[in-house]
Write a protein that holds these residues in place. Structure first.
Motif, short mmCIF file in Angstrom:
data_model
loop_
_atom_site.label_atom_id
_atom_site.label_comp_id
_atom_site.label_asym_id
_atom_site.label_seq_id
_atom_site.Cartn_x
_atom_site.Cartn_y
_atom_site.Cartn_z
N VAL A 137 0.84 -1.21 0.00
CA VAL A 137 0.00 0.00 0.00
C VAL A 137 0.87 1.26 0.00
N LEU A 138 1.88 1.28 0.85
CA LEU A 138 2.76 2.45 0.94
C LEU A 138 3.53 2.67 -0.37
N THR A 140 2.75 1.58 -3.37
CA THR A 140 1.82 1.96 -4.44
C THR A 140 1.56 3.46 -4.42
N ALA A 141 1.30 3.99 -3.24
CA ALA A 141 1.06 5.43 -3.11
C ALA A 141 2.29 6.24 -3.50
N LEU A 142 3.45 5.79 -3.07
CA LEU A 142 4.69 6.53 -3.37
C LEU A 142 5.05 6.45 -4.85
N ALA A 144 2.89 6.02 -7.29
CA ALA A 144 1.90 6.85 -7.98
C ALA A 144 2.26 8.32 -7.87
N GLN A 145 2.70 8.73 -6.70
CA GLN A 145 3.10 10.12 -6.49
C GLN A 145 4.32 10.48 -7.34
N PRO A 151 1.57 1.70 -10.91
CA PRO A 151 2.04 1.82 -9.53
C PRO A 151 1.58 0.67 -8.63
N VAL A 152 0.38 0.12 -8.89
CA VAL A 152 -0.13 -0.95 -8.02
C VAL A 152 0.73 -2.20 -8.17
N GLY A 155 4.14 -1.60 -6.83
CA GLY A 155 4.11 -1.55 -5.38
C GLY A 155 4.06 -2.93 -4.76
N ASN A 181 14.34 9.91 -3.52
CA ASN A 181 12.98 9.76 -2.98
C ASN A 181 13.06 9.07 -1.63
#
Length: 434
Positions: A137-138, A140-142, A144-145, A151-152, A155, A181
Motif C-alpha cells: 500500500v505504501l 503503491t502510493a509513493l 503513484a506520487q 504503480p499498483v 508496489g 525519494n
C-alpha cells in the motif's frame, strides 16, 4: 518422505520449487519477447527461489505479466521457507503438526530448541502477509506520487521482493531513479530489514506485546549486531566514498545507508551503481554480504548470530575466559560448534565457487569475487559480471545461489551421515539460533 531426514526434505523441496518455476517460465505465454534461452529461465527461477536477485536477462523486458507473477510466487515461496504454507494449512485444519513437518520447519528456519514450531509458523505467515500488505500500500502510493507506470503492480512486486530480500525489480536500473525519494528508500529499507532480522525477532516482539514476555537471547543479539553494523557501515561509506561526495549531504547519507542495508540484508537493490563506488566501499559491502542477515530470516550470509559468536570468542580469549558469553549468557558448546561449522562450510563453498567461476570466466578478478560473494550470499548485487557470464559461468552461479539459499551447512548435513551423540543445551549453556 517420512523416512527422509528433515534436512534432506528441505534440500529436495527447494529443488522442486526451482523445477516448477523453471517449467512455468519456459511456457511461451510467460515471455514478452522471443529468443530466450532455457538456461536463462533456469537461472531466473533459481535466483527467485533463492531470493538472490541476480538476473542474466531483464525480468520486465523478457517476461509477460504471467512470467512476472511466476517470479513473484517463487520469491514468496523461497522467502517464507519450504513447507511453511503447507504447514500453516495443516495447523488451521488440525491445530498441530506431525513430527515430519516440525523437523522440516526446524531445519529450514534453524530454530532454537525451546521455540514452539506451530506458533512460530503461524506467526511467520501472518506477519509476512501483514507486513507485505502494508508495504504494498505504501509503495503503491509513493510510486503513484512519483509518476511511475503501473504503480499498483510495482508496489506489490517490490514490497514482496523487499521483504523476502530478493532484490528483483521491474526497473532495469533497480531503484537508481528513486535515489532522492526518501519515502521509497525508507519503505524498501524497512521491509528489507524486517525480512532480514528474521521471524524469531518478530515472534518475540509479538509475544512481548501480548504477554509482556521479554525477548530471547537470539533476538537481543540479532538487533544489536544489525544496529551496529548498519551504523558503522553507513558512516564509513558516507564519509569516505568519493563518488557519493558529489551528492548533496542528505542524498549522500541516504545512499550510503541504503547500500549498506542492501548488502547486510542481502536484498540486492541499489540506488547508485555499485561499480561506481570506491574500492574501499566495495570491500565494505563485500564484507557485509559475507556476514549477511539473521537466522530464520529471508536473507543469506554467515548470519549475524554466528558473527556474534566469533566476536564473543575473540573477546573471551583476550579476557582469558574458556567460555563464550553474549549478553550475560554462556553459549552452549553445540551452538558454538554449529557456528564454526557454518562459517567453515560457507567460506569453503565461497572459495570453491569463486575458483570455479574464475576458471570458466575471463573477467576482472574483483568482479568475479564480488559476483561469487553475491551469489552464495543470495544478495543480488553485481559489478556487471552477470550479464557477461558464459554458459559454464551461469551454471556455477546457479549452484552457488542454490547452496546459498539452503545454507552450506544444510547442504553438508544433508550429504553427510549424522552422528548419534547429542549435546544437551541445558548442560552446555544457552541455546542460540545460528
Amino acid at each position: 518422505m517420512r523416512r527422509r531426514r528433515p534436512v534432506t526434505l528441505v534440500l529436495w523441496g527447494y529443488a522442486f520449487y526451482v523445477a516448477c518455476g523453471f517449467a512455468l517460465l519456459c511456457m511461451p505465454f510467460a515471455h514478452e519477447r522471443t529468443g530466450l534461452s532455457w538456461l536463462d529461465h533456469l537461472f531466473t527461477a533459481t535466483s527467485a527461489v533463492s531470493t538472490t536477485g541476480l538476473v542474466s536477462i531483464s525480468p520486465s523486458g523478457s517476461y509477460s505479466f504471467f512470467g512476472e507473477l511466476t517470479i513473484l510466487g517463487l520469491i514468496q515461496l523461497g522467502g517464507i521457507g519450504y513447507m511453511t504454507l503447507g504447514s500453516f494449512v495443516i495447523l488451521a485444519l488440525r491445530q498441530r503438526l506431525d513430527a515430519m513437518h516440525q523437523g522440516v520447519a526446524r531445519s529450514a528456519f534453524v530454530l532454537p530448541r525451546d521455540m514452539n514450531v506451530g506458533a512460530f509458523i503461524r506467526a511467520v505467515v501472518l506477519f509476512t502477509l501483514a507486513i507485505e500488505c502494508i508495504g504494498a500500500v505504501l509503495l503503491t502510493a509513493l510510486f503513484a506520487q512519483a509518476g511511475t507506470p503501473d504503480p499498483v503492480w510495482n508496489g506489490v512486486f517490490h514490497a514482496v521482493s523487499a521483504f523476502c530480500t530478493a532484490g528483483f525489480s521491474l526497473f532495469d536500473t533497480s531503484l537508481e531513479d528513486y535515489r532522492a525519494n526518501a519515502g521509497i528508500v525508507i519503505v524498501v529499507a524497512s521491509l528489507s530489514y524486517l525480512g532480514a532480522i528474521g521471524f524469531i525477532v518478530m515472534s518475540d516482539w509479538w509475544r512481548w506485546i501480548t504477554r509482556r514476555r521479554g525477548p530471547s537471547l537470539t533476538s537481543g543479539i540479532i538487533l544489536r549486531v544489525t544496529f551496529w553494523l548498519a551504523l558503522i557501515g553507513t558512516v564509513s561509506i558516507a564519509i569516505t566514498d568519493a563518488h557519493l561526495a558529489e551528492m548533496p549531504w542528505d542524498e549522500r547519507v541516504l545512499a550510503a545507508f541504503f547500500q549498506v542495508m542492501t548488502a547486510m540484508t542481502t536484498v540486492g537493490f541499489d540506488t547508485v551503481p555499485i561499480a561506481n563506488l570506491g574500492s574501499a566501499s566495495i570491500l565494505l559491502l563485500l564484507v557485509a554480504m559475507v556476514m549477511g542477515a539473521s537466522p530464520s530470516g529471508t536473507g543469506g550470509g554467515i548470519k549475524s548470530t554466528t558473527v556474534a559468536i566469533f566476536y564473543g570468542a575473540v573477546r573471551g580469549a583476550l579476557a582469558g575466559r574458556d567460555s563464550i558469553r553474549l549478553l550475560g549468557e554462556t553459549i552452549s558448546r553445540r551452538r558454538i560448534h554449529m557456528a564454526v561449522a557454518a562459517a567453515g562450510f560457507y567460506i569453503g563453498a565461497l572459495v570453491v565457487g569463486m575458483a570455479a567461476l574464475m576458471l570458466v570466466e575471463d573477467q576482472d578478478f574483483l568482479m568475479l569475487m564480488f559476483e561469487s560473494a553475491s551469489a552464495i550470499g543470495t544478495v543480488g548485487l553485481s559489478l556487471g559480471a552477470t550479464a557477461e557470464l558464459s554458459v559454464a559461468g551461469k551454471w556455477v552461479v546457479i549452484a552457488m545461489m542454490f547452496i546459498g539459499r539452503l545454507g552450506p551447512i544444510t547442504v553438508g548435513v544433508a550429504l553427510f551421515p549424522r552422528a548419534e551423540e547429542k549435546d544437551s543445551p541445558a548442560r552446555g549453556g544457552a541455546d542460540l539460533a545460528v
